[in-house]
Every structure is written in structure tokens, then in C-alpha cells.
Design an enzyme around this catalytic site. Structure first.
Site, PDB file in Angstrom:
ATOM      1  N   SER A   1       3.104  -2.086  10.381  1.00 13.89           N
ATOM      2  CA  SER A   1       4.539  -2.149  10.708  1.00 13.89           C
ATOM      3  C   SER A   1       5.184  -3.492  10.381  1.00 13.89           C
ATOM      4  O   SER A   1       6.089  -3.941  11.095  1.00 13.89           O
ATOM      5  CB  SER A   1       4.776  -1.778  12.176  1.00 13.89           C
ATOM      6  OG  SER A   1       4.376  -0.435  12.416  1.00 13.89           O
TER       7      SER A   1
ATOM      8  N   GLY B   1       2.247   2.311  10.739  1.00 18.23           N
ATOM      9  CA  GLY B   1       3.239   3.377  10.622  1.00 18.23           C
ATOM     10  C   GLY B   1       3.910   3.751  11.928  1.00 18.23           C
ATOM     11  O   GLY B   1       4.556   4.791  12.023  1.00 18.23           O
TER      12      GLY B   1
ATOM     13  N   ASN C   1       0.873  -1.181   0.000  1.00 21.00           N
ATOM     14  CA  ASN C   1       0.000   0.000   0.000  1.00 21.00           C
ATOM     15  C   ASN C   1       0.905   1.225   0.000  1.00 21.00           C
ATOM     16  O   ASN C   1       1.467   1.579   1.026  1.00 21.00           O
ATOM     17  CB  ASN C   1      -0.881  -0.041   1.257  1.00 21.00           C
ATOM     18  CG  ASN C   1      -1.709   1.219   1.432  1.00 21.00           C
ATOM     19  OD1 ASN C   1      -1.794   2.051   0.527  1.00 21.00           O
ATOM     20  ND2 ASN C   1      -2.318   1.360   2.597  1.00 21.00           N
TER      21      ASN C   1
ATOM     22  N   GLU D   1      -7.130   4.790   7.325  1.00 23.34           N
ATOM     23  CA  GLU D   1      -6.880   6.201   6.987  1.00 23.34           C
ATOM     24  C   GLU D   1      -8.055   6.772   6.186  1.00 23.34           C
ATOM     25  O   GLU D   1      -8.372   7.958   6.307  1.00 23.34           O
ATOM     26  CB  GLU D   1      -5.543   6.327   6.228  1.00 23.34           C
ATOM     27  CG  GLU D   1      -4.367   6.122   7.195  1.00 23.34           C
ATOM     28  CD  GLU D   1      -3.104   5.586   6.572  1.00 23.34           C
ATOM     29  OE1 GLU D   1      -2.961   5.606   5.338  1.00 23.34           O
ATOM     30  OE2 GLU D   1      -2.235   5.126   7.345  1.00 23.34           O
TER      31      GLU D   1
ATOM     32  N   HIS E   1      -9.589   1.200   4.280  1.00 20.47           N
ATOM     33  CA  HIS E   1      -8.370   1.387   5.086  1.00 20.47           C
ATOM     34  C   HIS E   1      -8.677   2.370   6.215  1.00 20.47           C
ATOM     35  O   HIS E   1      -9.466   3.302   6.034  1.00 20.47           O
ATOM     36  CB  HIS E   1      -7.247   1.924   4.184  1.00 20.47           C
ATOM     37  CG  HIS E   1      -5.915   1.935   4.883  1.00 20.47           C
ATOM     38  ND1 HIS E   1      -5.579   2.901   5.790  1.00 20.47           N
ATOM     39  CD2 HIS E   1      -4.871   1.082   4.831  1.00 20.47           C
ATOM     40  CE1 HIS E   1      -4.360   2.642   6.262  1.00 20.47           C
ATOM     41  NE2 HIS E   1      -3.916   1.541   5.699  1.00 20.47           N
TER      42      HIS E   1
ATOM     43  N   GLU F   1      -5.685  -4.822  10.361  1.00 22.08           N
ATOM     44  CA  GLU F   1      -4.671  -3.798  10.606  1.00 22.08           C
ATOM     45  C   GLU F   1      -5.028  -3.017  11.873  1.00 22.08           C
ATOM     46  O   GLU F   1      -5.847  -2.088  11.813  1.00 22.08           O
ATOM     47  CB  GLU F   1      -4.608  -2.822   9.426  1.00 22.08           C
ATOM     48  CG  GLU F   1      -4.239  -3.460   8.109  1.00 22.08           C
ATOM     49  CD  GLU F   1      -3.659  -2.440   7.140  1.00 22.08           C
ATOM     50  OE1 GLU F   1      -2.532  -2.670   6.685  1.00 22.08           O
ATOM     51  OE2 GLU F   1      -4.300  -1.423   6.875  1.00 22.08           O
TER      52      GLU F   1
ATOM     53  N   LYS G   1       0.068   4.256  -0.377  1.00 22.61           N
ATOM     54  CA  LYS G   1      -0.582   5.457   0.172  1.00 22.61           C
ATOM     55  C   LYS G   1      -0.299   6.658  -0.739  1.00 22.61           C
ATOM     56  O   LYS G   1      -0.263   6.490  -1.951  1.00 22.61           O
ATOM     57  CB  LYS G   1      -0.130   5.693   1.622  1.00 22.61           C
ATOM     58  CG  LYS G   1      -0.270   4.428   2.471  1.00 22.61           C
ATOM     59  CD  LYS G   1      -0.091   4.651   3.947  1.00 22.61           C
ATOM     60  CE  LYS G   1      -0.271   3.337   4.678  1.00 22.61           C
ATOM     61  NZ  LYS G   1      -0.190   3.473   6.124  1.00 22.61           N
TER      62      LYS G   1
HETATM   63  P1  PGA Z   1       2.691   0.308   7.598  1.00 22.03           P
HETATM   64  O1  PGA Z   1       1.226   0.537   6.943  1.00 22.03           O
HETATM   65  O2  PGA Z   1       3.214  -0.991   7.054  1.00 22.03           O
HETATM   66  O3  PGA Z   1       3.492   1.495   7.136  1.00 22.03           O
HETATM   67  O4  PGA Z   1       2.494   0.261   9.070  1.00 22.03           O
HETATM   68  C1  PGA Z   1       0.350  -0.540   6.742  1.00 22.03           C
HETATM   69  C2  PGA Z   1      -0.926  -0.046   6.117  1.00 22.03           C
HETATM   70  O5  PGA Z   1      -1.421   1.026   6.484  1.00 22.03           O
HETATM   71  O6  PGA Z   1      -1.489  -0.715   5.224  1.00 22.03           O
END
Ligand code: PGA
Length: 248
Positions: free
Chosen positions: A208, A169, A9, A95, A93, A163, A11
Site C-alpha cells: 500500500s 492491496g 509489480n 501471492e 512474493h 511486505e 501482477k
Molecule cells: P500494493 O502491492 O502496493 O498494491 O499493496 C504491493 C505488492 O504486492 O508488491
């Protein structure tokens, strides 16, 4: 057994220069033994799909609108993603749920549109830190799955990504026991609702995931791969995760 999937992803990261990372990934994995999908920003989907044309690495979007077209400034329909070369789309997601107020009901409508257009869907669910502290993780996740995944779906093109919001993140990762507990609950819920098809739906862990922790996470029961944010941007990091999944 569900298929194994390493999904990246990106983003809101990546421009034309970032396609070099995709070339590097392709050079390392000309024939990956697991499914590999990269979901770049919408502006890169078509160019990335051209780069990867004929390869085993697929391209996905990061969201889509439930409608097939119309007066929805800034939005993209599922059919437009397909037209650009995408075969998958990430939906719901955290976000998007936080930044754009997307509800599970809206995610379900997006999922219906995406499946009708022939896209595979990666539906994201996960608790906030406050919800984990309040010991309501399983209720939150099961409510999101109930609300976000349409009734009657059948194919292996339906993928769930667990998640935890607090792990995205942050460099913080749940314990393998915590991952195992949630993934087992998701599997039981999918099987109860969708029968045999539910047993085949891949369940990814996200939050992460790095080359250094991937093998441990992939050894957990009912973890069929990962949805990877930051570590999917660099071919060197994403390669380590794909390798770990191939040997899991
Ligand atoms: P990350 O993000 O691996 O940077 O923690 C995962 C995601 O949001 O899909």
C-alpha cells in the site's frame, strides 16, 4: 549506502495499451536518480523492454522456475526472462507463496537460477496478520530470509522486499516504528550473514505504498525504496513515489 530502488509489480495487470503508462513515466523521468524497475506480466516483458531500450528504466519478471528448461508447462526460466529483456525478477512474493505454495526452499532455488543467469533478484518476505498478532513477525521474516536467500551471494543485485501480507492491496500500512523495527532486523541479519555485501543490499518496503505516504516511509532508517503494486500501474501515481524516493 545501498542503491535506492522504486520497483513496480504489475501482477496480473496490463496489456499492450498499458505501455502508454511506461511512455508517460519515461517522459517524466528521462534520467531518474534512483533505480526504477517495472515488472509486468510475462506477456509484456519483451514489448516493454523494447519500449524502454536504451533508457534508465529496467524491466523485470515476477517469478522464474529453478530449472534452465524442461517439461514444466506454464513456467519460465531465468534465462528466458533475460532473453526477453528482463534484468530483474521478483521472487517469493506472498501471492506466489500463497497461490502456488512456493516455499522458501523453492524461492532459494529460483534465486540461484536467477543469479546464475545474471538477473538481479527482489526477494519478498513478510508476515501475515495472524503472525503479527501472535508477535512472531521478526521470527517469520528472519526464517524466510534465511531460507530464501542462497549462501554466498555478494552483489548489490540482491534486494530484499519486506511486505507485510496484511498491508498488500489493503490500504493499510504499518506504523513507521513497525517498519523501522523490521528493516533494522533485516539489515542486521544481512550484515551478520553476508558481511560488507549485506550492508549494501537494498531493503525495500512494500504494501500500500502511495504518493501520499511514500515520503514518510522513505524517511525510515534502512528503507532503501519500495516495491509498489497498485500505485505502479498509473504513471501519475508511480511518478509521485519515484519523486519522493529521489528526494529522500
Ligand atoms: P500494493 O502491492 O502496493 O498494491 O499493496 C504491493 C505488492 O504486492 O508488491
Amino acid at each position: 549506502m545501498p542503491r535506492k530502488i522504486a520497483a513496480g509489480n504489475w501482477k496480473m495487470h496490463g496489456d499492450a495499451a498499458a505501455l502508454a503508462e511506461v511512455d508517460a513515466l519515461l517522459a517524466t523521468f528521462p534520467n531518474p536518480t534512483v533505480d526504477v524497475v517495472i515488472c509486468p506480466p510475462a506477456t509484456l516483458i519483451e514489448r516493454m523492454a523494447r519500449h524502454l531500450d536504451g533508457s534508465a528504466i529496467a524491466v523485470g519478471g515476477q517469478t522464474c522456475h529453478p530449472a534452465t528448461g524442461g517439461a514444466h508447462t506454464g513456467d519460465i526460466s531465468a534465462a528466458m526472462l533475460v532473453d526477453a529483456g528482463a534484468t530483474h525478477v521478483i521472487l517469493g512474493h506472498s501471492e506466489r507463496r500463497a497461490d502456488h505454495g512456493e516455499s522458501s526452499e523453492q524461492v532459494r532455488a529460483q534465486a540461484q537460477a536467477a543469479l546464475a543467469s545474471g538477473l538481479g533478484i527482489i526477494v519478498c518476505v513478510g508476515e501475515t496478520e495472524a503472525e503479527r498478532d501472535a508477535d512472531v513477525t521478526l521470527e517469520v521474516v528472519s526464517g524466510q530470509i534465511d531460507g530464501s536467500i542462497p549462501d554466498g551471494v555478494t552483489g548489490p543485485g540482491v534486494v530484499v522486499a519486506y511486505e507485510p501480507v496484511w498491508a498488500i492491496g489493503t490500504g493499510r500500512v504499518p506504523t513507521t516504528e513497525q517498519i523501522a523495527e523490521v528493516h533494522a532486523a533485516i539489515r542486521a541479519q544481512l550484515v551478520e550473514r553476508f558481511g560488507e555485501a549485506g550492508a549494501k543490499m537494498p531493503i525495500l518496503y512494500g504494501g500500500s505504498v502511495k504518493p501520499g505516504n511514500a515520503a514518510e516511509i522513505f524517511a525510515v532508517a534502512n528503507v532503501d525504496g519500495a516495491l509498489v503494486g497498485g500505485a505502479s500501474l498509473k504513471a501519475a501515481d508511480f511518478s509521485g513515489i519515484i519523486s519522493a524516493l529521489q528526494t529522500a
